[in-house]
Design a protein around this motif. Structure first.
Motif, PDB file in Angstrom:
ATOM      1  N   ARG A   1      49.525  20.661  39.657  1.00  0.00           N
ATOM      2  CA  ARG A   1      50.149  20.172  40.890  1.00  0.00           C
ATOM      3  C   ARG A   1      49.162  19.410  41.764  1.00  0.00           C
ATOM      4  NH1 ARG A   1      52.436  25.584  43.326  1.00  0.00           N
ATOM      5  NH2 ARG A   1      50.282  26.126  42.803  1.00  0.00           N
TER       6      ARG A   1
ATOM      7  N   HIS B   1      49.885  15.957  43.498  1.00  0.00           N
ATOM      8  CA  HIS B   1      49.738  15.774  44.941  1.00  0.00           C
ATOM      9  C   HIS B   1      48.851  14.573  45.254  1.00  0.00           C
ATOM     10  CE1 HIS B   1      49.307  16.717  49.182  1.00  0.00           C
ATOM     11  NE2 HIS B   1      47.995  16.684  49.038  1.00  0.00           N
TER      12      HIS B   1
ATOM     13  N   ASP C   1      45.523  23.784  37.845  1.00  0.00           N
ATOM     14  CA  ASP C   1      46.730  23.594  38.654  1.00  0.00           C
ATOM     15  C   ASP C   1      47.125  22.121  38.590  1.00  0.00           C
ATOM     16  OD1 ASP C   1      48.827  23.672  40.374  1.00  0.00           O
ATOM     17  OD2 ASP C   1      47.738  24.541  42.062  1.00  0.00           O
TER      18      ASP C   1
END
Length: 427
Positions: A59, A63, A57
């Protein structure tokens, strides 16, 4: 020959200490080599795990960088003098907000070497790197399961010290006060939670397992009394309480995982010893949820059949299948009740014939289903019996898992009531 003899004598005699030291050096070198190889393998494995998490992931990487960037930007409020003069010490609450909402220091020693102008820049870089790395570490399953909150507090503390120390002359005193107040707060919390009406997560997890078994048993008892008895009412089953109890088991995973994580940190208490098999409760809970999922399919099928009121092409065969379903439900429910009692009282499960009787009924039905073509005439009832036989198989697995829990947790033997004594009184 004389010199050779002399050298051998020195190595075997007076040089014995040198041989011992050489042996120690060899052992130490071997141990260091093993340590380096092991550390290298561990580091490579850890880097590989980080890379896998990032690939799974991307992301998460974004983040982590966003949190680091947000902390860096909010730190500017402290580092830029005009902004600090406008906001004052209240700026630290902006830092706390960033850490909480977006879910000592070597940096300062290096920053001091960069001069007055370079110090805030380097501090900002350290805040960005540490904030990003620590946030990304929260996505590692092993760390998230046990240390997620601790990592968040680390980010908060590091950022507060890094930012505040730019305006604080005595950094060590500030860090000491911070550490002391945290230690006092932790001590007070531990004392009150452990000694003042303690609520143990381990005990709640234990009771949750027993409650799940009881709910599964309650569902099967309702099926036997409302659906499979010869004189059971032919009314609509929607809204019946027994058709809803299994849903509590289906939704128990989040609470179960949370309680298990907390239980592993608790000290010895009550009947729960050191290294209690908390993980086995999760395995038992997973089996209970699988069984509850099959019960959901069974409940849906039974409700539809009760609504539709299919004509019975072979009433005698239908009655026989209902009897088989009733036997599987009743004996499985009794077996689950016994397992629930064993878990709740932490005693070894009693050896009864209920589970074997239910398993035999399920096995006989599957054999009949594969051999008797007449079952095609009553397929709607046969589907219910087939689903119920799958439930019986899963209850067998639950029985095995409960027995393993009893063995690992060292459940005691159940106390048997004293046998009745009959006294004959003759006139």
């Amino acid at each position: 020959m004389e010199s050779l003899t002399t050298e051998e004598g020195n190595s075997n005699g007076g040089g014995g200490g040198g041989g011992f030291l050489a042996n120690c050096r060899e052992q130490l070198r071997w141990a260091l080599d093993r340590l380096i190889i092991s550390s290298r393998g561990t580091a490579v494995g850890f880097v590989g795990k980080l890379a896998k998490i990032a690939r799974d992931d991307p992301r998460r990487v974004a983040h982590s960088l966003k949190v680091g960037l947000a902390l860096t930007l909010v730190s500017v409020l402290y580092y830029v003098t005009p902004l600090f003069n406008g906001w004052g010490d209240s700026v630290i609450w902006a830092v706390i907000t960033v850490v909480v909402v977006m879910e000592f220091t070597v940096a300062h020693m290096a920053a001091n070497l960069c001069g007055e102008k370079g110090e805030p820049i380097l501090l900002g870089v350290f805040v960005f790197l540490v904030g990003s790395a620590a946030t990304f570490s929260r996505f590692i399953p092993e760390l998230k399961a046990r240390y997620d909150y601790g990592v968040m507090i680390f980010i908060l503390t590091f950022t507060m010290v890094a930012v505040s120390s730019y305006r604080v002359d005595e950094l060590l005193e500030f860090a000491h006060e911070r550490l002391t107040t945290v230690a006092v707060g932790v001590t007070i919390c531990l004392f009150t939670t452990v000694f003042v009406f303690p609520i143990w997560a381990g005990e709640d997890l234990h009771n949750l397992a027993a409650d799940s078994l009881e709910k599964l048993a309650e569902f099967l008892e309702g099926m036997e009394s409302e659906c499979f008895r010869e004189n059971s009412p032919c009314e609509n089953l929607e809204g019946k309480a027994f058709l809803q109890v299994y849903k509590g088991v289906l939704n128990s995973k989040v609470r179960e995982d949370s309680l298990c994580t907390f239980a592993k940190w608790e000290p010895i208490h009550g009947k729960f010893r050191f290294r209690h098999p908390w993980g086995q409760y999760q395995k038992l809970g997973a089996l209970c949820r699988q069984c509850a999922s099959s019960m959901e399919a069974l409940a849906s099928c039974v409700v539809v059949l009760k609504k539709s009121q299919y004509p019975e092409a072979n009433p005698e065969l239908c009655l026989k299948l209902r009897g088989t379903c009733g036997a599987m439900s009743l004996h499985s429910a009794k077996a689950l009740r016994g397992l629930s009692l064993a878990v709740r009282t932490m005693t070894l499960p009693c050896q009864t014939n209920d589970m074997s009787t239910a398993a035999k009924a399920a096995s006989d039905f599957r054999t009949q289903l594969s051999e008797d073509a007449a079952l095609l005439q009553v397929m709607h009832v046969a589907v219910v019996a087939s689903l119920l036989s799958d439930v019986v198989i899963q209850i067998e697995r639950i029985t095995e898992s409960t027995s393993k829990l009893a063995r690992l947790a060292r459940f005691t033997n159940p106390e048997r009531p004293p046998s009745a004594v009959v006294i004959n009184v003759e006139d």
